[in-house]
Design a protein around this motif. Structure first.
Motif, PDB file in Angstrom:
ATOM      1  N   ARG A  76      -3.383   0.956  -2.728  1.00  0.00           N
ATOM      2  CA  ARG A  76      -2.854   2.176  -2.101  1.00  0.00           C
ATOM      3  C   ARG A  76      -3.699   3.396  -2.468  1.00  0.00           C
ATOM      4  O   ARG A  76      -4.038   4.231  -1.615  1.00  0.00           O
ATOM      5  CB  ARG A  76      -1.401   2.359  -2.544  1.00  0.00           C
ATOM      6  CG  ARG A  76      -0.679   3.499  -1.883  1.00  0.00           C
ATOM      7  CD  ARG A  76       0.060   4.369  -2.894  1.00  0.00           C
ATOM      8  NE  ARG A  76       0.772   3.597  -3.875  1.00  0.00           N
ATOM      9  CZ  ARG A  76       0.872   3.959  -5.154  1.00  0.00           C
ATOM     10  NH1 ARG A  76       0.259   5.049  -5.593  1.00  0.00           N
ATOM     11  NH2 ARG A  76       1.551   3.243  -6.005  1.00  0.00           N
ATOM     12  N   GLN A  93       6.127 -11.981   0.436  1.00  0.00           N
ATOM     13  CA  GLN A  93       6.493 -10.580   0.116  1.00  0.00           C
ATOM     14  C   GLN A  93       7.851 -10.521  -0.586  1.00  0.00           C
ATOM     15  O   GLN A  93       8.056  -9.735  -1.506  1.00  0.00           O
ATOM     16  CB  GLN A  93       6.542  -9.752   1.397  1.00  0.00           C
ATOM     17  CG  GLN A  93       5.189  -9.616   2.065  1.00  0.00           C
ATOM     18  CD  GLN A  93       5.191  -8.525   3.131  1.00  0.00           C
ATOM     19  OE1 GLN A  93       6.047  -7.651   3.144  1.00  0.00           O
ATOM     20  NE2 GLN A  93       4.204  -8.571   4.003  1.00  0.00           N
ATOM     21  N   LEU A 104       4.858  -2.537  -3.235  1.00  0.00           N
ATOM     22  CA  LEU A 104       4.634  -3.149  -1.921  1.00  0.00           C
ATOM     23  C   LEU A 104       5.133  -2.190  -0.829  1.00  0.00           C
ATOM     24  O   LEU A 104       4.453  -1.969   0.186  1.00  0.00           O
ATOM     25  CB  LEU A 104       5.373  -4.493  -1.838  1.00  0.00           C
ATOM     26  CG  LEU A 104       5.281  -5.210  -0.494  1.00  0.00           C
ATOM     27  CD1 LEU A 104       3.841  -5.668  -0.219  1.00  0.00           C
ATOM     28  CD2 LEU A 104       6.216  -6.417  -0.446  1.00  0.00           C
ATOM     29  N   ALA A 105       6.316  -1.606  -1.067  1.00  0.00           N
ATOM     30  CA  ALA A 105       6.877  -0.678  -0.081  1.00  0.00           C
ATOM     31  C   ALA A 105       5.943   0.530   0.110  1.00  0.00           C
ATOM     32  O   ALA A 105       5.706   0.981   1.238  1.00  0.00           O
ATOM     33  CB  ALA A 105       8.258  -0.217  -0.543  1.00  0.00           C
ATOM     34  N   LYS A 108       2.976  -0.396   2.184  1.00  0.00           N
ATOM     35  CA  LYS A 108       3.334  -0.449   3.618  1.00  0.00           C
ATOM     36  C   LYS A 108       3.432   0.962   4.191  1.00  0.00           C
ATOM     37  O   LYS A 108       2.967   1.223   5.298  1.00  0.00           O
ATOM     38  CB  LYS A 108       4.682  -1.160   3.784  1.00  0.00           C
ATOM     39  CG  LYS A 108       4.585  -2.664   3.619  1.00  0.00           C
ATOM     40  CD  LYS A 108       5.953  -3.259   3.865  1.00  0.00           C
ATOM     41  CE  LYS A 108       5.935  -4.749   3.691  1.00  0.00           C
ATOM     42  NZ  LYS A 108       7.292  -5.299   3.635  1.00  0.00           N
ATOM     43  N   TYR A 109       4.028   1.860   3.415  1.00  0.00           N
ATOM     44  CA  TYR A 109       4.182   3.245   3.880  1.00  0.00           C
ATOM     45  C   TYR A 109       2.817   3.849   4.223  1.00  0.00           C
ATOM     46  O   TYR A 109       2.663   4.588   5.191  1.00  0.00           O
ATOM     47  CB  TYR A 109       4.898   4.072   2.803  1.00  0.00           C
ATOM     48  CG  TYR A 109       4.970   5.544   3.140  1.00  0.00           C
ATOM     49  CD1 TYR A 109       5.885   6.012   4.092  1.00  0.00           C
ATOM     50  CD2 TYR A 109       4.100   6.455   2.534  1.00  0.00           C
ATOM     51  CE1 TYR A 109       5.923   7.358   4.418  1.00  0.00           C
ATOM     52  CE2 TYR A 109       4.138   7.793   2.864  1.00  0.00           C
ATOM     53  CZ  TYR A 109       5.052   8.246   3.807  1.00  0.00           C
ATOM     54  OH  TYR A 109       5.091   9.569   4.138  1.00  0.00           O
ATOM     55  N   ASP A 111       0.304   2.292   5.285  1.00  0.00           N
ATOM     56  CA  ASP A 111      -0.323   1.480   6.351  1.00  0.00           C
ATOM     57  C   ASP A 111      -1.424   0.539   5.875  1.00  0.00           C
ATOM     58  O   ASP A 111      -2.429   0.343   6.581  1.00  0.00           O
ATOM     59  CB  ASP A 111      -0.910   2.406   7.451  1.00  0.00           C
ATOM     60  CG  ASP A 111       0.163   3.288   8.054  1.00  0.00           C
ATOM     61  OD1 ASP A 111       1.300   2.788   8.243  1.00  0.00           O
ATOM     62  OD2 ASP A 111      -0.129   4.479   8.307  1.00  0.00           O
ATOM     63  N   ILE A 114      -1.553  -6.046   5.064  1.00  0.00           N
ATOM     64  CA  ILE A 114      -1.061  -7.004   4.052  1.00  0.00           C
ATOM     65  C   ILE A 114      -0.905  -8.383   4.683  1.00  0.00           C
ATOM     66  O   ILE A 114      -0.269  -8.527   5.723  1.00  0.00           O
ATOM     67  CB  ILE A 114       0.307  -6.536   3.492  1.00  0.00           C
ATOM     68  CG1 ILE A 114       0.167  -5.139   2.873  1.00  0.00           C
ATOM     69  CG2 ILE A 114       0.845  -7.527   2.458  1.00  0.00           C
ATOM     70  CD1 ILE A 114       1.478  -4.460   2.572  1.00  0.00           C
TER      71      ILE A 114
END
Ligand SMILES: NC(=O)C1=CN([C@@H]2O[C@H](COP(=O)(O)OP(=O)(O)OC[C@H]3O[C@@H](n4cnc5c(N)ncnc54)[C@H](OP(=O)(O)O)[C@@H]3O)[C@@H](O)[C@H]2O)[C@@H](O)CC1
Ligand SMILES: [K+]
Length: 527
Positions: A76, A93, A104-105, A108-109, A111, A114
């Motif tokens: 990230r 996941q 992980l969240a 994803k936020y 982008d 994964i």
């Protein structure tokens, strides 16, 4: 610099988390340090390839534990710095828990792309590995237990099979996956890192073989664990560094005379083993001894003196080319004028040598170094404990195995513990030679050395070390510190020789020849 076991590292983490710092902040610090190291590697390795940051292929492999959490957070951070890493999870996941699920969240936020390993074909995974410029290994860290399980075996095998030599680097998070952080052993297979970003302190497995061969260039990432916590949780094992060497190198007084730089004695040599006497004496001279007395047979003295006129020979009674038992009184009397005595190189094995070693242990009080054939001649371990002065033994694993009645393989598996326990039990100092030499002192003090190279496994190399340590003790360095410093210097001089001559062609003489330039370099650095 402290070296920790995985358990000690975990105790540091736990204490920091339970008293002050939320776990996710520690992980964030680990991830940030890893991302910064990744950028440093990219700038160093790919600057000439003109690959722009968003074209550079970064693949980050993520395991289920906190090592994977470090990797997720690092991915990230790299994304937010303009890179475009691909995350591949070794698990589903939904298998991630706690702060790893939180990271992980966050990934994803922001982008990030994964994928789960189980959803990619082996062929596709192989292609991804082949085309990656930077692989970040966050599969398994210090939490590894036993042999590789589940799909880790397949993932690691596929990475190893598909790595390319060109335009590709592998950065391990904390420790290369598959390496045991306690002893450096391999869990069946392991990833070969070019670089390792290790958290807070060295882990033993990074520095012990075979783990050392897998770790590449190691950087310690400061993650907010207080140095006092690390010190308190460690068992005192330290890495001997250049800073330690600079602090311990004897300062040579401008008004010094040859007596002030040590009157050292070396009891060495026998028929056919002149070289051992020569190497240890020459190394002592080249390490700054004021006066080196070589106590030996007439034949050995004549040969060594013809090559090395700087030594002062003291000829002992001999029988069949070996120092005779009747030389004992002379040795004891002569030792009274010395600052330190080293005994062993090339003495050969005989009843007379056993008698002499036993008598020296019972009667002398000066700092005494016992090496090589001297170690083989020790008959009663209690004599070591009862020695009235400072004692240093310098065995290689074979000599040590013989001395303590264990197998070499058993010693190698636990070289740190066995060396430390022996030194404590017999109240002495010990250099246990080998790859990652251990220097153990009384009361469990210990250093691990990292200098040296395989070219130093050559005849006479050990005799050179004996000469160096003898000279340092003669110049006033304490026996334990002299032992650690000597091992460090010996290794550095060897490395420098190998750089010029290769590991193949390195000889004991080359190690001695490189001492001068090494001292010069250290002198300049200490100014
Ligand atoms: N604590 C902290 O706050 C901080 C910790 N930090 C980081 O955490 C790392 C240690 O994390 P950790 O303890 O979670 O262990 P880790 O290395 O991820 O492995 C555990 C996972 O591996 C699995 N597994 C085990 N053996 C296996 C095998 N043979 N073959 C296959 N799988 C195996 C095991 O599976 P399980 O036994 O649960 O089935 C579990 O899922 C450390 O190296 C550092 O990077 C930093 O962020 C600083 C803050
Ligand atoms: K790892």
């Amino acid at each position: 610099m402290n070296i920790l076991t995985p358990q000690q590292m975990s105790a540091c983490d736990q204490e920091t988390i339970s008293t002050a710092v939320p776990e996710i902040l520690l992980m964030e610090a680990a991830a940030r340090g890893t991302a910064e190291y990744a950028v440093e590697i990219i700038n160093k390795e790919f600057a000439d390839c003109s690959i722009s940051p968003n074209k550079l292929k970064i693949t980050i492999l993520i395991g289920k534990g906190n090592n994977g959490g470090d990797g997720l957070a690092a991915a990230r951070i790299l994304k937010n710095w303009g890179y475009d890493p691909l995350i591949i999870l070794a698990c589903a996941q939904s298998d991630l828990t706690g702060i790893n699920q939180e990271n992980l969240a966050l990934a994803k936020y922001y982008d990030l792309l994964i994928k789960e390993f189980s959803q990619i074909s082996a062929e596709n995974f192989s292609e991804i590995i082949q085309s990656s410029n930077l692989i970040i290994d966050a599969l398994l860290g210090t939490g590894i237990k036993g042999k590789l399980r589940g799909n880790f075996k397949q993932i690691i095998a596929l990475i190893n099979k598909n790595r390319t030599k060109q335009n590709q680097q592998l950065l391990a998070v904390d420790i290369p996956s598959g390496i045991n952080g306690f002893d450096g052993s391999i869990a069946g297979q392991a990833l070969q890192a070019d670089y390792t970003a290790t958290m807070a302190a060295y882990k033993r497995g990074l520095l012990l073989y075979p783990g050392r061969d897998y770790s590449g260039q190691i950087k310690i990432i400061e993650i907010g664990i207080k140095p006092t916590t690390i010190k308190q949780k460690s068992d005192g094992l330290q890495l001997f560094t250049e800073n330690d060497a600079l602090k311990l190198l004897p300062r040579r007084r401008n008004d010094g005379h040859k007596g002030s730089f040590g009157k050292v004695g070396i009891l060495a040599g026998s028929v056919g083993m002149t070289g051992a006497a020569y190497f240890s004496s020459r190394a002592a001279i080249k390490t700054g001894s004021g006066l080196v007395y070589l106590l030996t047979t007439a034949e050995v003295e004549q040969t060594v003196a013809s090559q090395l006129p700087e030594i002062v020979g003291h000829i002992l009674k001999a029988k069949s080319g070996h120092i005779a038992e009747t030389a004992l009184t002379d040795i004891l009397e002569f030792s009274s004028q010395l600052d330190v005595l080293a005994v062993g190189p090339g003495l050969g094995q005989s009843k007379a040598i056993k008698e002499i070693i036993t008598a020296l242990l019972k009667n002398l009080k000066l700092p005494l170094i016992i090496d090589a054939d001297g170690i083989n001649a020790i008959t009663d371990l209690n004599d070591l404990r009862d020695y009235q002065g400072e004692l240093l033994l310098t065995p290689h694993p074979g000599e040590f195995a013989h001395l303590i009645g264990k197998d070499i393989a058993d010693i190698e598996k636990q070289r740190i513990e066995i060396a430390r326990n022996f030194a404590s039990q017999y109240n002495l100092n010990l250099i246990l030679k080998g790859a990652a030499t251990v220097i153990a002192g009384k009361n469990q003090t210990a250093f691990l050395n990292q200098t040296g190279c395989n070219g130093m496994a050559t005849a006479g190399s050990g005799d050179v070390l004996t000469g160096i340590v003898t000279a340092l003790i003669g110049q006033g360095v304490s026996v334990f510190e002299a032992a650690a410093l000597a091992v460090y210097l010996h290794g550095r001089a060897g490395e420098n020789s190998a750089l010029k001559l290769s590991d193949f062609s390195l000889t004991a003489s080359n190690i001695i020849d490189n001492l001068g330039s090494l001292f010069k370099k250290l002198e300049i650095e200490s100014c």
